[in-house]
Design an enzyme around this catalytic site. Structure first.
Site, short mmCIF file in Angstrom:
data_model
loop_
_atom_site.label_atom_id
_atom_site.label_comp_id
_atom_site.label_asym_id
_atom_site.label_seq_id
_atom_site.Cartn_x
_atom_site.Cartn_y
_atom_site.Cartn_z
N ASP A 179 0.83 -1.16 -0.24
CA ASP A 179 0.05 0.02 -0.08
C ASP A 179 0.84 1.23 0.09
O ASP A 179 0.47 2.32 0.02
CB ASP A 179 -0.97 -0.05 1.06
CG ASP A 179 -0.28 -0.24 2.61
OD1 ASP A 179 0.94 -0.04 2.59
OD2 ASP A 179 -1.10 -0.24 3.55
N LYS A 211 -0.81 -9.63 3.19
CA LYS A 211 0.03 -9.23 4.25
C LYS A 211 -0.86 -8.05 5.19
O LYS A 211 -1.80 -7.60 4.53
CB LYS A 211 1.29 -8.56 3.73
CG LYS A 211 2.04 -7.75 4.77
CD LYS A 211 3.26 -7.28 4.36
CE LYS A 211 3.36 -5.97 3.68
NZ LYS A 211 3.01 -4.88 4.69
N GLU A 214 9.72 -4.09 10.23
CA GLU A 214 9.99 -2.63 9.87
C GLU A 214 10.46 -1.79 11.01
O GLU A 214 9.93 -1.75 12.17
CB GLU A 214 8.74 -2.25 8.93
CG GLU A 214 9.26 -0.59 8.51
CD GLU A 214 8.07 -0.14 7.40
OE1 GLU A 214 7.23 -0.77 7.08
OE2 GLU A 214 8.04 0.93 6.89
O1 KIV Z 1 3.60 -0.99 1.54
C1 KIV Z 1 4.75 -1.49 1.60
O2 KIV Z 1 5.47 -1.48 0.67
C2 KIV Z 1 5.35 -2.31 2.60
C3 KIV Z 1 6.60 -2.65 2.66
C4 KIV Z 1 7.32 -1.42 3.03
C5 KIV Z 1 7.05 -3.67 3.84
O3 KIV Z 1 4.50 -2.54 3.49
#
Ligand code: KIV
Length: 258
Positions: free
Chosen positions: A39, A107, A176
């Protein structure tokens, strides 16, 4: 390419990169282990200030595009903010990812407090990548992007988070924005692979947002981002060259004319 579950005991770290469209997904295909339709596209693709306004329709649209471009690589769709607030809502929205795209997994940001949601999805045969540490979807409630793992209490909480989402059935997790000296303990507390961003070297893999990695995000240069290309300059220079040649009537020359 390595299988994801074998990474934990492998010496070669797993490589993940984001993609938001078929063109770039096709360039990344087979060269990395996982493509994440993050996102983060809200910022890097749509010039928004944070990830919060990305919704299911946006994520499904971009995930379909990425799936059309990458035929070999494992593709993960980020569940956007507000789409997994309880088990039923999460199951309904994550099912759409499987029904409407060819993504292999979703995710979800959250540790102990959202393990029950991950459990609901994995119990319904939806593969889940977890995401702990700094969680960009909760930037407003947390009062900013705050590096995690600075105190012994926070490190203990991150270990509980990692264990909870492993127990809930996640096949791997992003860690993260966690202090590098805390990460080995968190990563070693679980048997599933961990993928770091801004968290040092002690994870089982690394992820970067593609536009950061390739130097397209001109105003965003946090310490953890390495530019593997000066993308913005290359495109701007090429655009000026094209514009000049058109304006000078150099293009199209005979060579480019039927
Ligand atoms: O949204 C994204 O790109 C992410 C990554 C930074 C892990 O969640």
């Amino acid at each position: 390419m390595q299988t994801i579950s074998s990474i934990k005991n492998s010496k070669i770290p797993l490589v993940m990169i984001t993609a938001y469209d078929a063109l770039f997904a096709s360039l990344f295909d087979t060269k990395v282990d996982i493509i994440l339709v993050g996102d983060s596209l809200n910022m890097s693709f749509n010039a928004k200030a944070d990830t919060l306004s990305a919704d299911m329709e946006i994520m499904l649209y971009h995930t379909k595009a990425v799936c059309a471009g990458a035929e070999e690589t494992l593709i993960v769709c980020d569940m956007p903010f507000g789409t997994y607030t309880d088990e039923n809502i999460a199951l309904k929205n994550a099912s759409r990812v499987y029904q409407e795209t060819n993504a292999h997994a979703v995710k979800i940001e959250g540790g102990e407090e959202r393990a029950h949601i991950i459990k609901t999805l994995t119990s319904n045969s939806i593969a889940v990548m977890g995401h702990i540490g700094l969680m960009p979807q909760f930037v407003r409630s947390e009062g900013g992007y705050k590096v995690r793992g600075k105190t012994p209490e926070d490190i203990e909480q991150l270990i509980l988070d990692a264990k909870a989402i492993e127990k809930a059935g996640a096949f791997c997790m992003v860690i993260e924005g966690v202090k590098a000296d805390a990460v080995a303990r968190i990563s070693n507390s679980v048997n599933i692979p961990t993928i770091g961003i801004g968290s040092g070297v002690d994870t089982d893999g690394q992820v970067l947002v593609w536009s950061d990695a390739f130097g397209f995000a001109k105003d965003f240069k946090p310490k953890f981002v390495k530019n593997y290309l000066n993308g913005a300059k290359l495109i701007e220079d090429a655009t000026l060259k094209y514009a000049n040649e058109v304006r000078n009537r150099e293009f199209p020359s005979q060579k480019y004319t039927y």
